[in-house]
Design a protein around this motif. Structure first.
Motif, PDB file in Angstrom:
ATOM      1  N   TYR B  35       0.853  -1.176   0.000  1.00 38.11           N
ATOM      2  CA  TYR B  35       0.000   0.000   0.000  1.00 38.11           C
ATOM      3  C   TYR B  35       0.894   1.233   0.000  1.00 38.11           C
ATOM      4  N   ARG B  36       0.341   2.346  -0.464  1.00 41.45           N
ATOM      5  CA  ARG B  36       0.966   3.629  -0.233  1.00 41.45           C
ATOM      6  C   ARG B  36      -0.012   4.522   0.515  1.00 41.45           C
ATOM      7  N   GLY B  42      -5.693   8.234   2.709  1.00 42.11           N
ATOM      8  CA  GLY B  42      -5.809   6.877   3.223  1.00 42.11           C
ATOM      9  C   GLY B  42      -4.791   5.967   2.564  1.00 42.11           C
ATOM     10  N   LEU B  43      -4.948   4.667   2.737  1.00 45.45           N
ATOM     11  CA  LEU B  43      -4.042   3.695   2.126  1.00 45.45           C
ATOM     12  C   LEU B  43      -4.622   3.212   0.807  1.00 45.45           C
ATOM     13  N   ARG B  44      -3.776   3.144  -0.205  1.00 44.97           N
ATOM     14  CA  ARG B  44      -4.204   2.657  -1.514  1.00 44.97           C
ATOM     15  C   ARG B  44      -3.362   1.446  -1.914  1.00 44.97           C
ATOM     16  N   LEU B  45      -4.042   0.422  -2.428  1.00 50.72           N
ATOM     17  CA  LEU B  45      -3.393  -0.844  -2.762  1.00 50.72           C
ATOM     18  C   LEU B  45      -2.634  -0.719  -4.079  1.00 50.72           C
ATOM     19  N   ILE B  46      -1.352  -1.099  -4.073  1.00 49.52           N
ATOM     20  CA  ILE B  46      -0.512  -1.004  -5.261  1.00 49.52           C
ATOM     21  C   ILE B  46      -0.489  -2.337  -6.006  1.00 49.52           C
ATOM     22  N   CYS B  91       3.882  -2.554   3.668  1.00 47.63           N
ATOM     23  CA  CYS B  91       3.704  -3.926   3.237  1.00 47.63           C
ATOM     24  C   CYS B  91       2.835  -4.634   4.269  1.00 47.63           C
ATOM     25  N   ALA B  92       1.972  -5.539   3.814  1.00 49.79           N
ATOM     26  CA  ALA B  92       1.089  -6.268   4.727  1.00 49.79           C
ATOM     27  C   ALA B  92       1.027  -7.726   4.312  1.00 49.79           C
ATOM     28  N   SER B  93       0.710  -8.597   5.259  1.00 53.30           N
ATOM     29  CA  SER B  93       0.560 -10.019   4.941  1.00 53.30           C
ATOM     30  C   SER B  93      -0.547 -10.634   5.767  1.00 53.30           C
ATOM     31  N   SER B  94      -1.103 -11.733   5.254  1.00 51.11           N
ATOM     32  CA  SER B  94      -2.092 -12.511   6.006  1.00 51.11           C
ATOM     33  C   SER B  94      -2.036 -13.954   5.518  1.00 51.11           C
TER      34      SER B  94
END
Lengths: 112, 114
Positions: B35-36, B42-46, B91-94
């Motif tokens: 995301y940025r 807000g956060l936007r998905l790249i 960066c995010a993870s699940s």
């Protein structure tokens, strides 16, 4: 994903319960409610999530109304370290992107 | 218990330079994303990835490339930096892209393009 509405800011005294509301009147039956917070400029921190039952963990409680159109995040004993921007997000599960749409959130200030 | 680790924490680039933002997770998560975050946006998905060897575009992919050769790593590449890419990158993870488990975020990379 359904939109959410949160108050832009709230204050709470240290040691008291902080109750943060969120409206999600267009939520659909398969959308979960998630709460995150962002402290200063750190990465968003997951707090709690739920579908239709109330949930509790070591950080907070989540109360979802029976019609699921609104929810409340409860921090039972707020501390100064809970000062942050809190985001309420609804998200449908499925294939592909797990896009979390972060709105403006609620800026919670805990006062000594 | 490292979670999601992003490097570097800060970076200044000149327009036209290239660089790679690193993201690593030690939780054996299949799903990873970038995301940025810009002020007031807000956060936007790249870009995102549902597993090693699989990547796809988010809502703002232009100017960025990704690859996923291992489960642990998901680097983000800027091929020719532009001032509009000045932002904070998360960066995010699940566990997967289909369950209800939450995403966990790194502490971000603050990038300035001059």
């Amino acid at each position: 994903d359904a939109k959410t509405t949160q108050p832009p800011s709230m204050d709470c005294a240290e040691g008291r319960a902080a109750n943060l509301p969120c409206n999600h009147s267009t939520i659909s039956g398969n959308e979960y409610v998630y709460w995150y917070r962002q402290i200063h400029s750190q990465g968003p921190q997951y707090i709690i999530h739920g579908l239709k039952n109330n949930e509790t963990n070591e950080m907070a409680s989540l109360i979802i109304t029976e019609d699921r159109k609104s929810s409340t995040l409860i921090l039972p004993h707020a501390t100064l370290r809970d000062t942050a921007v809190y985001y309420c997000i609804v998200r449908v599960l499925g294939q592909g992107a797990q896009k979390l749409v972060f709105g403006q959130g609620t800026r919670l200030t805990i006062n000594p | 218990n490292a979670g999601v680790t992003q490097t570097p924490k800060f970076q200044v680039l000149k327009t036209g330079q290239s660089m790679t933002l690193q993201c690593a997770q030690d939780m054996n998560h299949e799903y990873m994303s970038w995301y940025r975050q810009d002020p007031g946006m807000g956060l936007r998905l790249i870009h995102y990835s549902v597993g090693a060897g699989i990547t796809d575009q988010g809502e703002v992919p232009n100017g960025y490339n990704v690859s996923r050769s291992t489960t642990e790593d998901f680097p983000l590449r800027l091929l020719s930096a532009a001032p509009s890419q000045t932002s904070v990158y998360f960066c995010a993870s699940s566990y997967s892209g289909t369950d209800n488990q939450p995403q966990h975020f790194g502490d971000g990379t603050r990038l300035s393009i001059l």
